[in-house]
Structure formats: structure tokens, C-alpha cells
Design an enzyme around this catalytic site. Structure first.
Site, PDB file in Angstrom:
ATOM      1  N   ARG A  95       0.825  -1.200   0.000  1.00 22.61           N
ATOM      2  CA  ARG A  95       0.000   0.000   0.000  1.00 22.61           C
ATOM      3  C   ARG A  95       0.864   1.257   0.000  1.00 22.61           C
ATOM      4  O   ARG A  95       2.040   1.229   0.381  1.00 22.61           O
ATOM      5  CB  ARG A  95      -0.934   0.003   1.216  1.00 22.61           C
ATOM      6  CG  ARG A  95      -0.184   0.009   2.520  1.00 22.61           C
ATOM      7  CD  ARG A  95      -1.098   0.274   3.704  1.00 22.61           C
ATOM      8  NE  ARG A  95      -1.967  -0.846   3.995  1.00 22.61           N
ATOM      9  CZ  ARG A  95      -2.853  -0.836   4.997  1.00 22.61           C
ATOM     10  NH1 ARG A  95      -2.971   0.234   5.763  1.00 22.61           N
ATOM     11  NH2 ARG A  95      -3.613  -1.875   5.237  1.00 22.61           N
ATOM     12  N   SER A 106     -10.452   2.201   6.434  1.00 24.84           N
ATOM     13  CA  SER A 106     -10.346   0.911   5.752  1.00 24.84           C
ATOM     14  C   SER A 106     -10.904   1.009   4.338  1.00 24.84           C
ATOM     15  O   SER A 106     -10.352   0.412   3.397  1.00 24.84           O
ATOM     16  CB  SER A 106     -11.103  -0.163   6.538  1.00 24.84           C
ATOM     17  OG  SER A 106     -10.529  -0.367   7.806  1.00 24.84           O
ATOM     18  N   GLN A 129     -10.804  -9.135   8.883  1.00 24.03           N
ATOM     19  CA  GLN A 129     -10.056  -8.432   9.921  1.00 24.03           C
ATOM     20  C   GLN A 129      -8.962  -9.321  10.483  1.00 24.03           C
ATOM     21  O   GLN A 129      -9.209 -10.453  10.913  1.00 24.03           O
ATOM     22  CB  GLN A 129     -11.003  -8.012  11.045  1.00 24.03           C
ATOM     23  CG  GLN A 129     -10.358  -7.188  12.139  1.00 24.03           C
ATOM     24  CD  GLN A 129     -11.389  -6.559  13.049  1.00 24.03           C
ATOM     25  OE1 GLN A 129     -11.794  -5.420  12.878  1.00 24.03           O
ATOM     26  NE2 GLN A 129     -11.839  -7.319  14.032  1.00 24.03           N
ATOM     27  N   ARG A 186     -37.777  -4.869  33.099  1.00 24.50           N
ATOM     28  CA  ARG A 186     -36.512  -5.433  32.649  1.00 24.50           C
ATOM     29  C   ARG A 186     -36.712  -6.896  32.245  1.00 24.50           C
ATOM     30  O   ARG A 186     -37.165  -7.696  33.064  1.00 24.50           O
ATOM     31  CB  ARG A 186     -35.452  -5.358  33.748  1.00 24.50           C
ATOM     32  CG  ARG A 186     -34.998  -3.949  34.087  1.00 24.50           C
ATOM     33  CD  ARG A 186     -34.042  -3.969  35.271  1.00 24.50           C
ATOM     34  NE  ARG A 186     -32.823  -4.726  34.965  1.00 24.50           N
ATOM     35  CZ  ARG A 186     -31.715  -4.170  34.467  1.00 24.50           C
ATOM     36  NH1 ARG A 186     -31.693  -2.875  34.209  1.00 24.50           N
ATOM     37  NH2 ARG A 186     -30.656  -4.902  34.238  1.00 24.50           N
TER      38      ARG A 186
END
Length: 417
Positions: A95, A106, A129, A186
Site C-alpha cells: 500500500r 479501511s 479483519q 426489565r
């Protein structure tokens, strides 16, 4: 899952050795791992050893063994990362400096890769990744089918999390508010489906969409990975957790054969180079951890052959104590081992070789599994898959023995499925 293997000999002879995929269409599917050398959180993180394997090696092995891609690439700006990438069978895109800085995205790096490799005719890019070491070939295969068979334009990896999220308080007197729950009701974990969160393992998209600025666009789809496979490494504290996780859930290669024989060069692997001189004798020390490693291999059905270029009484004492076969005065390691394997009717694929000198290299390249101590000759370390944390004579062999048993365990479980 394909059981073909890209051997280390082939990986060293060519950087374009990705297995021929079974095509469902004629598009060029490429995997791309971004691995610059300037990581500030963990210097050279992408090639730091994780459970004996360079971090980037875990995902490259999964990508190549998936049999999904026409090419597998690493985009890097660093010479050492390039060497490791080629060792594991990847092609390398060097690169530019513009996309090697901290502030570059990216997306911009992938766009440069596509523009500079336009002649390759790449139609789909799977950006994998480097810091997701528990990725398996089946994850890639199943996700890619959403592109090749499901008609999707982009697919990305997610994991299901059961975590309640609250608004951050930035000003004094402000009251936090919930984002995804009612505090008066909850839910129990088992009564809540949770949320899908990107885990960053991979982003797959058509090349034309990427060039237009989209990694997730068009007909989008997610691929859900199990939480046990969703591992990421950003800072030092993540490393020991990731190492334990990869030992249990990582992909150890597509070996179709269990290791039946370990060949270990005593010189430099079971010795640390120290010689204790007395008035009439000289002596060498051997590490108790290595003796335990040898015993564990034999206990689990792996034969052990110790070899040495020297002829020392102490080597014979070691072999007698470990109850291992010993061959001394072995000057040409490759010729000797090939003759030995013919007599034992074993293939190289069934052999693990542990060496540290340049004269071990041909054997290391041929063996189904290869390892070296931390302080081995540089060329040996660049050849092997596994590198111990310990130097020779200080428990390095025990680490490799544990790795062999893990590989055999994974191989046995895959045969049982």
C-alpha cells in the site's frame, strides 16, 4: 469443508497458491486482510505470536482453506508483515504511504487496492479483519454464499449481545436515559432476543459498490457468528483472553492426518547452548518441562524420534530417560528423515518437526506441522508455522507438544462429524 491442504512447501514456493475454488459463477472473489505496520496499541500486532501462530496467520489459514477465493491478499506497508503473509500463502499488495497513516479509513485502503490491481478483474472483496483469530472456513463459506447464491450486494459479520445500553451523561444535572429497555419491565435474558452488533470479523461487498464508497450497501445481509468465535484484539489486555479463546475455538488447519511422529533436533531445541565443564567431563542440562512434553506425546500415541548432529553420551541418557528413539551423527537431516519415514511407512503429512538451524529448513518445510524455539535461526523462524514463547532448552518443546496434541484433538473431532 474441503480437506485439501496448502502445505508449507507450496506456500514458500509461490504466493499465488490459493486452492482452486468450486465455482458457482465466473466472478473473481478475493479476500483482503489489511495489516499496516504502524499499530500504536500493540506494536506490529498483526504478526505478534498468538498461541504460537502469528496473529494474521489464523485468518489467512481460514481464508485459504475455505476454498472460496480466487486470490487471498494482504495489504501492508511493512517488510516483516509481507514475509509472514507470503509464508501463509497470501499475495501482497504494498500500500501507499497515503493509506498507511492512522487517520486513513479501511474503505480508502480497499479502494486503493482495487484501483492498483484493476488488471486482476476482482468482482467481490471480502475484507477480513486480521484481529479476529477465531474465524473458521465455514464462516466464510456460509457468508459468501449470500453473495454467490443469495444475490446480496454486501454481507457483514455480527454477533448477538444481551447488553442494556444507556445514554452517556456529559453535563452536570443531566439524567441518563435507557436506549434499549424499559427499567420498569426489565426482561430476563432468556426472554430477550438481544441485539445484533457488528463484530468486525469481515465485510464483503461487490467491487463496484466499494469504489462508489459503500462497504455495506445495496441488498445488504448480515452473517451471525457465535459469541465464542467473536474475538477482537485492540489493546494488550485483550491478548491473554484472545489466546485462551483461540486455543479452544480457533481453526487449526485442514489437516486430514493426525500427527503420528514428532522429530526433534536435540541441538538448540532441547538444549540451551550451555555446557558445564568439570575437570574430566562436560555436561548438558535438559528442561523438566520438555521432558513432560515428550511424555505427554507418548501417552497420547505420538512417537518421538530425537536426532542430533553430534554423538554425545548425554543425548543417550536423555533418550533413555524419555524412552524415545535416538539417532546421532545425523549430518544430512532431510535424507535421513525421508529414509526413516519409508521404513516406518509414514508420510510427511503425519510428521511434526521441531528444529532451529538452517539445516533443518527442508524438513520444516516438508512436515505436516513445523515448529521452532523463540531463539531459533531467523530463516527457521520465517519457515515454520509455530514459534514457541520460550527459547530452546527452556520449555520450548513442551509448548510445541501441547500444540501438536491440540491439532490432533481438532483433527479427531472433525473426523467424527
Amino acid at each position: 469443508m474441503s480437506t485439501e491442504k496448502c502445505t508449507k512447501r507450496e506456500c514458500n514456493e509461490s504466493t499465488e497458491n490459493v486452492k482452486k475454488r468450486q465455482r458457482t459463477d465466473q466472478r473473481h472473489l478475493a479476500a483482503l486482510v489489511l495489516a499496516r505496520g504502524g499499530s500504536k496499541g500493540i506494536p506490529l500486532k498483526n504478526i505478534k505470536s498468538l498461541a504460537g501462530i502469528p496473529l494474521i496467520g489464523w485468518v489467512l489459514r481460514a481464508a485459504i482453506d475455505s476454498g472460496t477465493f480466487d486470490s487471498v491478499w494482504v495489504s501492508t506497508d511493512h517488510d516483516e508483515i509481507e514475509k509472514v503473509a507470503k509464508r501463509f500463502g497470501a499475495r501482497v499488495h504494498r500500500r501507499s504511504a497515503e493509506v498507511s497513516v492512522d487517520t486513513c479509513s479501511s474503505l480508502a485502503t480497499i479502494q486503493e487496492f482495487l484501483r492498483r490491481n484493476e488488471d486482476q478483474g476482482i468482482d467481490v472483496v471480502a475484507n477480513i479483519q486480521a484481529t479476529s483469530p477465531c474465524l473458521h472456513p465455514f464462516h466464510i463459506q456460509e457468508a459468501m454464499r449470500k453473495i454467490t447464491e443469495g444475490g446480496c450486494d454486501s454481507v457483514f459479520a455480527v454477533v448477538r449481545r444481551h447488553q442494556f445500553r444507556w445514554k452517556e451523561v456529559k453535563n452536570e444535572g443531566e439524567i441518563t436515559e435507557p436506549f434499549n429497555l424499559d427499567p420498569l419491565n426489565r426482561p430476563r435474558r432468556q426472554d430477550w432476543d438481544g441485539e445484533l452488533i457488528e463484530n468486525g470479523s469481515f465485510y464483503i461487498a461487490k467491487s463496484d459498490m466499494i469504489l462508489k464508497g459503500y462497504l455495506q450497501g445495496g441488498k445488504r445481509a448480515y452473517y451471525e457468528m457465535g459469541p465464542e468465535y467473536s474475538v477482537d484484539i485492540d489493546v494488550d489486555i485483550d491478548w491473554p483472553v484472545a489466546e485462551q479463546r483461540v486455543l479452544r475455538y480457533g481453526y487449526f488447519g485442514s489437516n486430514s492426518e493426525k500427527v503420528k511422529l514428532l522429530i526433534c533436533n536435540i541441538d538448540g531445541c532441547l538444549t540451551n547452548g550451555q555446557v558445564f565443564l568439570q575437570e574430566k567431563n562436560e555436561s548438558h542440562s535438559f528442561n523438566a518441562r520438555d521432558m513432560i512434553g515428550l511424555a505427554n506425546l507418548k501417552k497420547n500415541g505420538v512417537e518421538v524420534l530425537l536426532i542430533s548432529a553430534l554423538d554425545l553420551h548425554n543425548n543417550q541418557l536423555l533418550a533413555n530417560k524419555a524412552v524415545c528413539e535416538l539417532k546421532q551423527n545425523v549430518s544430512n537431516k532431510l535424507d535421513f528423515v525421508e529414509t526413516w519415514l519409508k521404513e516406518k511407512q509414514l508420510s510427511w503429512q503425519e510428521v511434526a518437526y521441531f528444529g532451529c538451524y538452517e539445516y533443518d529448513i527442508q524438513c520444516l518445510r516438508n512436515a505436516g506441522l513445523s515448529g521452532a524455539p523463540k531463539d531459533a535461526a531467523a530463516l527457521s523462524c520465517e519457515t515454520v508455522t509455530f514459534t514457541s514463547k520460550s527459547p530452546g532448552g527452556c520449555g520450548a518443546l513442551q509448548e510445541f507438544a501441547d500444540y501438536i496434541l491440540l491439532v490432533n484433538e481438532k483433527c479427531a473431532s472433525s473426523h467424527d462429524k
